[in-house]
Design a protein around this motif. Structure first.
Motif, PDB file in Angstrom:
ATOM      1  N   UNK A   1       0.831  -1.206   0.000  1.00 13.03           N
ATOM      2  CA  UNK A   1       0.000   0.000   0.000  1.00 13.03           C
ATOM      3  C   UNK A   1       0.864   1.254   0.000  1.00 13.03           C
ATOM      4  N   UNK A   2       1.944   1.219   0.763  1.00  9.28           N
ATOM      5  CA  UNK A   2       2.797   2.406   0.838  1.00  9.28           C
ATOM      6  C   UNK A   2       3.613   2.567  -0.445  1.00  9.28           C
ATOM      7  N   UNK A   3       3.982   1.438  -1.046  1.00 12.44           N
ATOM      8  CA  UNK A   3       4.642   1.535  -2.348  1.00 12.44           C
ATOM      9  C   UNK A   3       3.678   2.171  -3.359  1.00 12.44           C
TER      10      UNK A   3
ATOM     11  N   UNK B   1       5.445   5.484  -3.445  1.00 14.70           N
ATOM     12  CA  UNK B   1       6.524   5.426  -4.430  1.00 14.70           C
ATOM     13  C   UNK B   1       5.974   5.499  -5.852  1.00 14.70           C
ATOM     14  N   UNK B   2       4.932   4.720  -6.109  1.00 13.15           N
ATOM     15  CA  UNK B   2       4.371   4.695  -7.459  1.00 13.15           C
ATOM     16  C   UNK B   2       3.864   6.083  -7.871  1.00 13.15           C
TER      17      UNK B   2
ATOM     18  N   UNK C   1       9.151  -4.089  -7.943  1.00 14.64           N
ATOM     19  CA  UNK C   1       8.426  -2.811  -7.986  1.00 14.64           C
ATOM     20  C   UNK C   1       7.412  -2.749  -9.111  1.00 14.64           C
ATOM     21  N   UNK C   2       7.566  -3.624 -10.109  1.00 23.10           N
ATOM     22  CA  UNK C   2       6.691  -3.514 -11.280  1.00 23.10           C
ATOM     23  C   UNK C   2       5.496  -4.449 -11.232  1.00 23.10           C
ATOM     24  N   UNK C   3       5.589  -5.468 -10.424  1.00 22.35           N
ATOM     25  CA  UNK C   3       4.467  -6.405 -10.400  1.00 22.35           C
ATOM     26  C   UNK C   3       3.293  -5.782  -9.662  1.00 22.35           C
ATOM     27  N   UNK C   4       2.101  -6.193 -10.025  1.00 20.77           N
ATOM     28  CA  UNK C   4       0.935  -5.709  -9.293  1.00 20.77           C
ATOM     29  C   UNK C   4       0.193  -6.905  -8.711  1.00 20.77           C
ATOM     30  N   UNK C   5      -0.616  -6.627  -7.720  1.00 14.56           N
ATOM     31  CA  UNK C   5      -1.525  -7.647  -7.224  1.00 14.56           C
ATOM     32  C   UNK C   5      -2.802  -6.970  -6.758  1.00 14.56           C
ATOM     33  N   UNK C   6      -3.844  -7.762  -6.674  1.00 13.35           N
ATOM     34  CA  UNK C   6      -5.125  -7.221  -6.228  1.00 13.35           C
ATOM     35  C   UNK C   6      -5.359  -7.727  -4.805  1.00 13.35           C
TER      36      UNK C   6
ATOM     37  N   UNK D   1       0.874  -1.729  -6.903  1.00  5.32           N
ATOM     38  CA  UNK D   1       2.195  -2.015  -7.456  1.00  5.32           C
ATOM     39  C   UNK D   1       3.127  -2.295  -6.298  1.00  5.32           C
ATOM     40  N   UNK D   2       4.121  -3.144  -6.542  1.00  3.86           N
ATOM     41  CA  UNK D   2       5.086  -3.421  -5.497  1.00  3.86           C
ATOM     42  C   UNK D   2       4.664  -4.666  -4.745  1.00  3.86           C
ATOM     43  N   UNK D   3       5.390  -5.748  -4.987  1.00  7.31           N
ATOM     44  CA  UNK D   3       5.013  -7.033  -4.410  1.00  7.31           C
ATOM     45  C   UNK D   3       6.240  -7.700  -3.796  1.00  7.31           C
ATOM     46  N   UNK D   4       6.069  -8.259  -2.613  1.00 10.11           N
ATOM     47  CA  UNK D   4       7.145  -9.048  -2.002  1.00 10.11           C
ATOM     48  C   UNK D   4       7.192 -10.398  -2.727  1.00 10.11           C
ATOM     49  N   UNK D   5       8.222 -10.588  -3.560  1.00 10.13           N
ATOM     50  CA  UNK D   5       8.374 -11.839  -4.317  1.00 10.13           C
ATOM     51  C   UNK D   5       8.837 -12.960  -3.402  1.00 10.13           C
ATOM     52  N   UNK D   6       9.905 -12.628  -2.673  1.00  7.24           N
ATOM     53  CA  UNK D   6      10.504 -13.606  -1.766  1.00  7.24           C
ATOM     54  C   UNK D   6      10.767 -12.898  -0.446  1.00  7.24           C
ATOM     55  N   UNK D   7      10.378 -13.536   0.635  1.00  7.50           N
ATOM     56  CA  UNK D   7      10.729 -12.997   1.948  1.00  7.50           C
ATOM     57  C   UNK D   7      11.685 -13.973   2.628  1.00  7.50           C
ATOM     58  N   UNK D   8      12.791 -13.426   3.079  1.00  4.58           N
ATOM     59  CA  UNK D   8      13.777 -14.230   3.818  1.00  4.58           C
ATOM     60  C   UNK D   8      13.766 -13.728   5.255  1.00  4.58           C
TER      61      UNK D   8
END
Ligand SMILES: *[C@@H]1O[C@H](CO)[C@@H](O)[C@H](O)[C@H]1NC(C)=O
Ligand SMILES: *[C@@H]1O[C@H](CO)[C@@H](O)[C@H](O)[C@H]1NC(C)=O
Ligand SMILES: CC(=O)N[C@H]1CO[C@H](CO)[C@@H](O)[C@@H]1O
Length: 522
Positions: free
Chosen positions: A353-355, A359-360, A403-408, A429-436
């Motif tokens: 949401x903040x991205x 940022x977007x 930063x480019x991927x989106x999700x609903x 926009x802005x999705x966590x792909x991988x969290x370590x």
């Protein structure tokens, strides 16, 4: 645990952004270099080309598994921390909130008992002071010892007859905080006026969620925020205002910062995205879902204004105040809005949401994003650079961020335990792909791979320089002034008045307090 090498990403810290590889071993970041090559089957290589590599988010404001208003929040420490990880948040600071009359040490033990076996990521605690006595004051000091690890306390100026403390108790609490080197946090709303307005509205037959917003006008948040800042300044105690929901509350913070006081302001995900028009929805459940305190602002330009203040540094970090209740639980207040359990989701979606809104839209750069979602919290709560930074020696809490991927956003796909999502249908926009998390891949390809109890308690130490370093100087500037008439030693300044505020002393020395003169009137 195998080693991980993240290749070809852009490493973003709050003060830098550059292509670099990141090597992780045994839960810790061991190297960050433009190019690292290791040829070993024991090292998993992750390609982060066109992605950002950012410090895991820190949510400084959660209420997981919170027993409140006759219900227990459905996101417990297991579900809540899973949702956090799926959204790129790798640490939470939760609130210990004992019922009035319980002692802080007992409540602290209770929260540890609840959290330790369930947390999937590291966590810290902040303790709410809901009643006042010399014993409570003594226990606050006790709690700042390393074995307890508490460096902040929260005071409620709202929830009369439940969690609220009065101004005299609050002021004494602030003095204790200043003495023991703990940050005071405050829920700022005028609880007395709210209480009276609630009764008035109910007696006029207004029982629905629209009564919630009408009983809590924004002015009551702004007034209490200003009052909290004044009291904290008088006690020479650093202050942190949780969930800043309105423009005037934010202005109060800026005003007091300009006067040189140490004040931090935390807007929350919901307040940065939604306004309060939904309280008037004809669908009771939709309106009740938004019930939280302070309420969402009825001014539609508030979310953007709060984001602007976050961008320019007048607000400092973001939380969620996450406390989730199901529709069924919310229905407890079906015939009386004052009984609707307060709280919304946000923990999973905060980063996206903040991205999206920050940022977007071009308001925040990625470094400021890292600051307001992670680094500022690590600094304010004294766990930096262990947390909040991609650097050698830091914990390997790392997110590969696209930063480019989106999700609903939707309740159908989220990892929270509640059955709706107040951000339902938003595309971000802005999705966590991988969290370590601590060197372990816990979120990847939309799948969680977590373990209850994997997270550990992070003790947070008092007298944090990031918060407290100016306090001794302020104390010196505001020491009592004596005019010698033969009975005491003259204070070496030119007294023009007998007031002993820091401001007068600054003025007397012909200096301006940090930030210069300021002119907002309350
Ligand atoms: C990283 O980039 C280099 C140079 O563009 C390329 O040769 C290499 O295959 C990439 N590594 C990974 C893991 O994607
Ligand atoms: C992501 O978006 C930026 C800005 O629109 C663009 O420059 C970049 O090439 C994009 N990256 C990918 C991988 O699509
Ligand atoms: C934004 C939000 O959900 N806030 C709520 C968090 O939880 C506390 C305690 O239940 C509520 O008072 C807030 O309204």
């Amino acid at each position: 645990m195998s080693a991980i090498l993240i290749k070809n990403g852009t490493v973003v810290n709050e003060d830098s952004m550059a292509r670099a590889d990141v090597l992780i071993q045994e839960g810790v970041i061991v190297d960050v270099q433009p190019s690292i090559s290791i040829d070993s089957p024991d090292v998993r290589v992750i390609d982060a080309t066109n992605k950002m590599v950012i410090p895991g988010g820190i949510d400084p404001h959660t209420h997981l598994q919170f027993p409140f208003m006759g219900q227990v929040a459905v996101d417990d420490f297991y579900k809540g921390t899973q949702a956090a990880l799926a959204g790129g948040t790798t640490m939470v600071i939760d609130f210990v909130v004992g019922q009035k009359g319980t002692l802080p040490l007992d409540s602290w033990r209770q929260w540890r008992e609840w959290a330790d076996p369930k947390v999937c990521c590291d966590y810290g605690l902040s303790v709410a002071i809901t009643s006042w006595s010399p014993e409570v004051a003594a226990q606050m000091a006790e709690l700042t010892r390393p074995e307890y690890g508490i460096n902040s306390f929260k005071f409620f100026m709202a929830y009369k007859e439940a969690l609220m403390v009065n101004d005299d108790e609050f002021y004494e609490g602030l003095q204790v905080c200043a003495k023991i080197g703990a940050l005071a946090r405050v829920h700022a709303e005028n609880g007395h006026v709210i209480h009276s307005k609630q009764k008035e509205l109910l007696s006029q037959g207004i029982t629905g969620p629209e009564g919630h917003t009408q009983s809590r006008p924004e002015e009551l948040e702004a007034e209490a925020t200003n009052r909290a800042c004044v009291l904290a300044a008088q006690a020479n105690c650093p202050l942190y205002v949780v969930h800043v929901m309105s423009k005037n509350a934010a202005r109060a913070i800026a005003y007091h910062r300009q006067k040189g006081h140490v004040v931090f302001g935390e807007p929350i995900a919901a307040g940065l995205v939604l306004d309060g028009s939904g309280y008037y929805d004809r669908d009771w459940s939709k309106a009740a879902a938004l019930v939280m305190s302070p309420p969402l602002s009825r001014d539609p330009s508030t979310p953007t204004a709060l984001m602007d203040l976050l961008a320019c540094g007048q607000l400092h970090l973001t939380g969620t105040d996450n406390c989730t209740f199901t529709c069924e639980q919310k229905k407890r207040g079906m015939n009386d809005f004052t009984k609707i359990p307060n709280g919304v989701n946000g923990l999973e979606d905060r980063m996206s949401l903040i991205w999206e809104k920050g940022v977007h839209t071009g308001k925040l750069d990625p470094m400021r994003f890292v600051s307001v979602t992670s680094t500022a919290a690590a600094k304010i709560f004294n766990c930096y650079p262990r947390k909040g930074k991609i650097a050698r020696g830091s914990d390997a809490d790392v997110v590969i961020w696209d930063p480019n991927r989106t999700r609903v956003i939707s309740a159908a796909t989220h990892h929270h335990a509640n059955d709706y999502n107040v951000f339902e249908g938003m595309t971000v926009h802005g999705v966590a792909e991988i969290t370590i998390c601590k060197g372990k891949v816990v979120w990847e390809n939309g799948q969680l791979n977590v373990e209850q109890g994997f997270g550990k308690y992070v003790p947070l130490m008092p007298f944090n320089n990031y918060v407290f370093a100016s306090i001794p100087f302020k104390q010196q500037m505001s020491r009592p002034i004596c005019v010698s008439r033969g009975d005491c030693q003259e204070t070496p300044v030119e007294p023009t008045t007998v007031e002993t505020t820091a401001e007068v002393n600054y003025a007397r020395r012909g200096q301006q307090p940090a930030g210069g003169a300021s002119s907002i009137v309350f």
